[in-house]
Scaffold this motif. Structure first.
Motif, PDB file in Angstrom:
ATOM      1  N   ARG A  48       0.787  -1.174  -0.045  1.00 26.39           N
ATOM      2  CA  ARG A  48       0.021   0.062  -0.081  1.00 26.39           C
ATOM      3  C   ARG A  48       0.731   1.390  -0.096  1.00 26.39           C
ATOM      4  N   ASN A  49       1.917   1.348   0.625  1.00 25.68           N
ATOM      5  CA  ASN A  49       2.931   2.190   0.658  1.00 25.68           C
ATOM      6  C   ASN A  49       3.335   2.871  -0.697  1.00 25.68           C
ATOM      7  N   TYR A  50       3.804   1.736  -1.260  1.00 27.23           N
ATOM      8  CA  TYR A  50       4.288   1.816  -2.654  1.00 27.23           C
ATOM      9  C   TYR A  50       3.272   2.201  -3.645  1.00 27.23           C
ATOM     10  N   THR A  51       1.824   1.902  -3.574  1.00 29.93           N
ATOM     11  CA  THR A  51       0.806   2.378  -4.171  1.00 29.93           C
ATOM     12  C   THR A  51       0.905   3.848  -4.090  1.00 29.93           C
ATOM     13  N   ARG A  52       0.531   4.233  -2.874  1.00 32.33           N
ATOM     14  CA  ARG A  52       0.521   5.517  -2.473  1.00 32.33           C
ATOM     15  C   ARG A  52       1.728   6.596  -2.936  1.00 32.33           C
ATOM     16  N   ALA A  53       3.125   5.928  -3.097  1.00 31.44           N
ATOM     17  CA  ALA A  53       4.202   6.519  -3.376  1.00 31.44           C
ATOM     18  C   ALA A  53       4.012   7.003  -4.851  1.00 31.44           C
ATOM     19  N   LEU A  54       3.779   5.784  -5.543  1.00 30.63           N
ATOM     20  CA  LEU A  54       3.709   5.959  -7.009  1.00 30.63           C
ATOM     21  C   LEU A  54       2.449   6.867  -7.581  1.00 30.63           C
ATOM     22  N   GLY A  55       1.484   6.836  -6.752  1.00 26.19           N
ATOM     23  CA  GLY A  55       0.333   7.550  -7.341  1.00 26.19           C
ATOM     24  C   GLY A  55       0.488   9.198  -6.935  1.00 26.19           C
ATOM     25  N   ASN A  56       1.500   9.583  -6.166  1.00 27.47           N
ATOM     26  CA  ASN A  56       1.533  11.078  -5.828  1.00 27.47           C
ATOM     27  C   ASN A  56       2.186  11.818  -7.084  1.00 27.47           C
ATOM     28  N   PRO A  57       1.748  12.716  -7.449  1.00 28.70           N
ATOM     29  CA  PRO A  57       2.190  13.542  -8.876  1.00 28.70           C
ATOM     30  C   PRO A  57       3.496  14.369  -8.340  1.00 28.70           C
ATOM     31  N   LEU A  58       3.629  14.482  -7.123  1.00 27.33           N
ATOM     32  CA  LEU A  58       4.976  15.326  -6.679  1.00 27.33           C
ATOM     33  C   LEU A  58       6.131  14.262  -6.913  1.00 27.33           C
ATOM     34  N   LEU A  59       5.986  12.962  -6.846  1.00 31.80           N
ATOM     35  CA  LEU A  59       7.057  12.339  -7.277  1.00 31.80           C
ATOM     36  C   LEU A  59       7.475  12.306  -8.620  1.00 31.80           C
ATOM     37  N   TYR A  60       6.717  12.522  -9.637  1.00 28.32           N
ATOM     38  CA  TYR A  60       7.081  12.650 -11.042  1.00 28.32           C
ATOM     39  C   TYR A  60       7.667  13.985 -11.373  1.00 28.32           C
ATOM     40  N   ASP A  61       7.283  15.061 -10.627  1.00 29.36           N
ATOM     41  CA  ASP A  61       8.125  16.335 -10.494  1.00 29.36           C
ATOM     42  C   ASP A  61       9.466  16.230 -10.090  1.00 29.36           C
ATOM     43  N   ALA A  62       9.587  15.483  -8.750  1.00 30.87           N
ATOM     44  CA  ALA A  62      10.960  15.267  -8.485  1.00 30.87           C
ATOM     45  C   ALA A  62      11.952  14.395  -9.231  1.00 30.87           C
ATOM     46  N   ILE A  63      11.233  13.582  -9.947  1.00 32.97           N
ATOM     47  CA  ILE A  63      11.961  12.652 -10.912  1.00 32.97           C
ATOM     48  C   ILE A  63      12.477  13.451 -11.964  1.00 32.97           C
ATOM     49  N   ARG A  64      11.501  14.346 -12.640  1.00 33.93           N
ATOM     50  CA  ARG A  64      11.715  15.414 -13.567  1.00 33.93           C
ATOM     51  C   ARG A  64      12.881  16.191 -13.296  1.00 33.93           C
ATOM     52  N   ALA A  65      12.677  16.787 -12.201  1.00 29.97           N
ATOM     53  CA  ALA A  65      13.964  17.543 -12.034  1.00 29.97           C
ATOM     54  C   ALA A  65      15.194  17.036 -11.635  1.00 29.97           C
ATOM     55  N   THR A  66      15.127  15.844 -11.242  1.00 29.87           N
ATOM     56  CA  THR A  66      16.473  15.050 -10.926  1.00 29.87           C
ATOM     57  C   THR A  66      16.931  14.920 -12.260  1.00 29.87           C
ATOM     58  N   GLY A  67      16.123  14.569 -13.154  1.00 32.16           N
ATOM     59  CA  GLY A  67      16.696  14.201 -14.751  1.00 32.16           C
ATOM     60  C   GLY A  67      17.154  15.630 -15.256  1.00 32.16           C
ATOM     61  N   VAL A  68      16.415  16.673 -15.424  1.00 29.60           N
ATOM     62  CA  VAL A  68      17.108  17.853 -15.696  1.00 29.60           C
ATOM     63  C   VAL A  68      18.318  18.101 -15.128  1.00 29.60           C
ATOM     64  N   TYR A  69      18.600  17.988 -13.884  1.00 33.95           N
ATOM     65  CA  TYR A  69      19.713  18.447 -13.274  1.00 33.95           C
ATOM     66  C   TYR A  69      20.815  17.218 -13.642  1.00 33.95           C
ATOM     67  N   GLY A  89      12.648  25.318  -4.386  1.00 34.96           N
ATOM     68  CA  GLY A  89      12.041  25.771  -5.337  1.00 34.96           C
ATOM     69  C   GLY A  89      12.684  26.693  -6.495  1.00 34.96           C
ATOM     70  N   PRO A  90      12.142  27.586  -7.242  1.00 34.53           N
ATOM     71  CA  PRO A  90      10.623  28.114  -6.907  1.00 34.53           C
ATOM     72  C   PRO A  90       9.570  27.009  -7.276  1.00 34.53           C
ATOM     73  N   GLY A  91       8.640  26.909  -6.629  1.00 33.00           N
ATOM     74  CA  GLY A  91       7.804  25.732  -6.453  1.00 33.00           C
ATOM     75  C   GLY A  91       8.350  24.494  -6.435  1.00 33.00           C
ATOM     76  N   THR A  92       8.400  23.488  -7.436  1.00 29.77           N
ATOM     77  CA  THR A  92       8.948  22.402  -7.109  1.00 29.77           C
ATOM     78  C   THR A  92      10.097  22.219  -8.257  1.00 29.77           C
ATOM     79  N   THR A  93      10.847  23.426  -8.982  1.00 25.37           N
ATOM     80  CA  THR A  93      11.484  23.360 -10.066  1.00 25.37           C
ATOM     81  C   THR A  93      12.719  22.475  -9.673  1.00 25.37           C
ATOM     82  N   THR A  94      13.426  22.763  -8.727  1.00 22.64           N
ATOM     83  CA  THR A  94      14.794  22.263  -8.025  1.00 22.64           C
ATOM     84  C   THR A  94      14.704  21.316  -6.899  1.00 22.64           C
ATOM     85  N   GLN A  95      13.201  20.701  -6.764  1.00 21.61           N
ATOM     86  CA  GLN A  95      12.902  19.756  -5.613  1.00 21.61           C
ATOM     87  C   GLN A  95      13.320  18.268  -6.257  1.00 21.61           C
ATOM     88  N   LEU A  96      14.669  18.215  -5.992  1.00 18.26           N
ATOM     89  CA  LEU A  96      15.202  16.959  -6.424  1.00 18.26           C
ATOM     90  C   LEU A  96      14.712  15.735  -5.494  1.00 18.26           C
TER      91      LEU A  96
END
Length: 310
Positions: free
Chosen positions: A69-90, A258-265
């Motif tokens: 259930r914790n894995y389902t909640r983690a993968l269902g959080n859209p903030l995770l994909y913002d962090a993955i995107r920021a980490t990829g850009v970085y 920040g700003p926002g989640t731009t640099t939230q790795l």
């Protein structure tokens, strides 16, 4: 008259088994005894926390097992994909620049600097950024990029390149470039040191033979130097990817994500899930997912850049 030889008794099974088993020599036993404390420390520091994280990732806050259930909640959080995107850009910004700059500087020093004293001085200067604490680097970088009192804005205004303050840490694009520049400054010397040590293993005879045949600098690098540097590129990519996944200090000090989640790795995102929202189960599930993803990525990279020189 031929006398038949007496039948000898067959060796006992345990004795035959012991005879076929190789006994450890004294040096081997000493080696295992010397390695035992180190292996024990690794087991305590690495294995036990990893097992605890695995248990926590499938448990609720009260210790009840809840499965995935914790894995389902983690993968269902859209903030995770913002962090993955920021980490990829970085990663796309820092890794190619660090490898190109480190490789260029290593080739430059290897082919032009012959005096051992100058090489030693360059070696010491390259070591310095690696031993400075990341927190101190973040504080100094904030003094450089701060919009109101930052050194960079003051220099640009006095030179005449800008006529107003640039918000380096408030603009999404500039903020990512600012945090990436700190990483590039600190870890390009690491790439230089690794590749420069690899260039020292290139046989001088091969280089001289290539020069006699009329090979230019690019041909020497492509057909000789690159052959010896290829395993080191795997080492550099592996260590730098691991550092990118755990980078925290200077990003937290400069922008806080920040700003926002731009640099939230990913590291900042997991930190906030654990210590801001106090969701230990989801944070543990995220840590396991990052470890599994990094292991798969390492296998793919090792297939593309094998350690064996063929």
């Amino acid at each position: 008259m031929i006398r038949s030889s007496p039948n000898l008794p067959a060796p006992h099974a345990p004795q035959a088994e012991r005879a076929g088993r190789r006994r450890l020599s004294r040096d081997e036993r000493l080696a295992y005894m010397l390695l035992l404390p180190a292996l024990g420390a690794v087991f305590v520091i690495v294995t036990i926390p990893f097992v605890l994280v695995l248990i926590q990732s499938v448990s609720a806050d009260d210790g009840t097992l809840i499965g995935l259930r914790n894995y389902t909640r983690a993968l269902g959080n859209p903030l995770l994909y913002d962090a993955i995107r920021a980490t990829g850009v970085y990663s796309v910004i820092v890794l190619p620049i660090e490898i190109l700059l480190g490789l260029s500087f290593a080739l430059l020093v290897h082919r032009t600097v012959r005096w051992p004293g100058v090489r030693a001085a360059i070696y010491v200067l390259a070591i310095l950024p690696l031993v400075v604490p990341p927190v101190a680097i973040g504080v100094v970088a904030r003094l450089v990029y701060a919009p109101s009192y930052g050194v960079l804005n003051v220099i640009l205004e006095r030179v005449g390149l800008t006529h107003h303050e640039v918000n380096w840490l408030g603009d999404p694009t500039l903020a990512m470039l600012a945090v990436a520049s700190v990483d590039i400054w600190q870890w390009t010397p690491f790439v230089y040191l690794v590749l420069f040590s690899g260039l020292q293993t290139v046989p001088r005879e091969s280089v001289e033979a290539a020069q006699i045949d009329g090979a230019d600098w690019w041909a020497q690098f492509r057909f000789i130097d690159l052959f010896y540097l290829r395993p080191l590129f795997l080492l550099i990519i592996f260590f730098r990817l691991a550092d990118v996944l755990r980078v925290f200090d200077h990003v937290f000090i400069l922008t806080g994500g920040g700003p926002g989640t731009t640099t939230q790795l990913l590291s900042l995102y997991i930190y906030r899930v654990e210590f801001k929202f106090f969701d230990s189960g989801q944070a543990a599930a995220l840590a396991v997912l990052v470890l599994v993803s990094f292991s798969i990525l390492y296998r793919l990279i090792s297939r593309a850049l094998p350690l064996e020189r063929t």
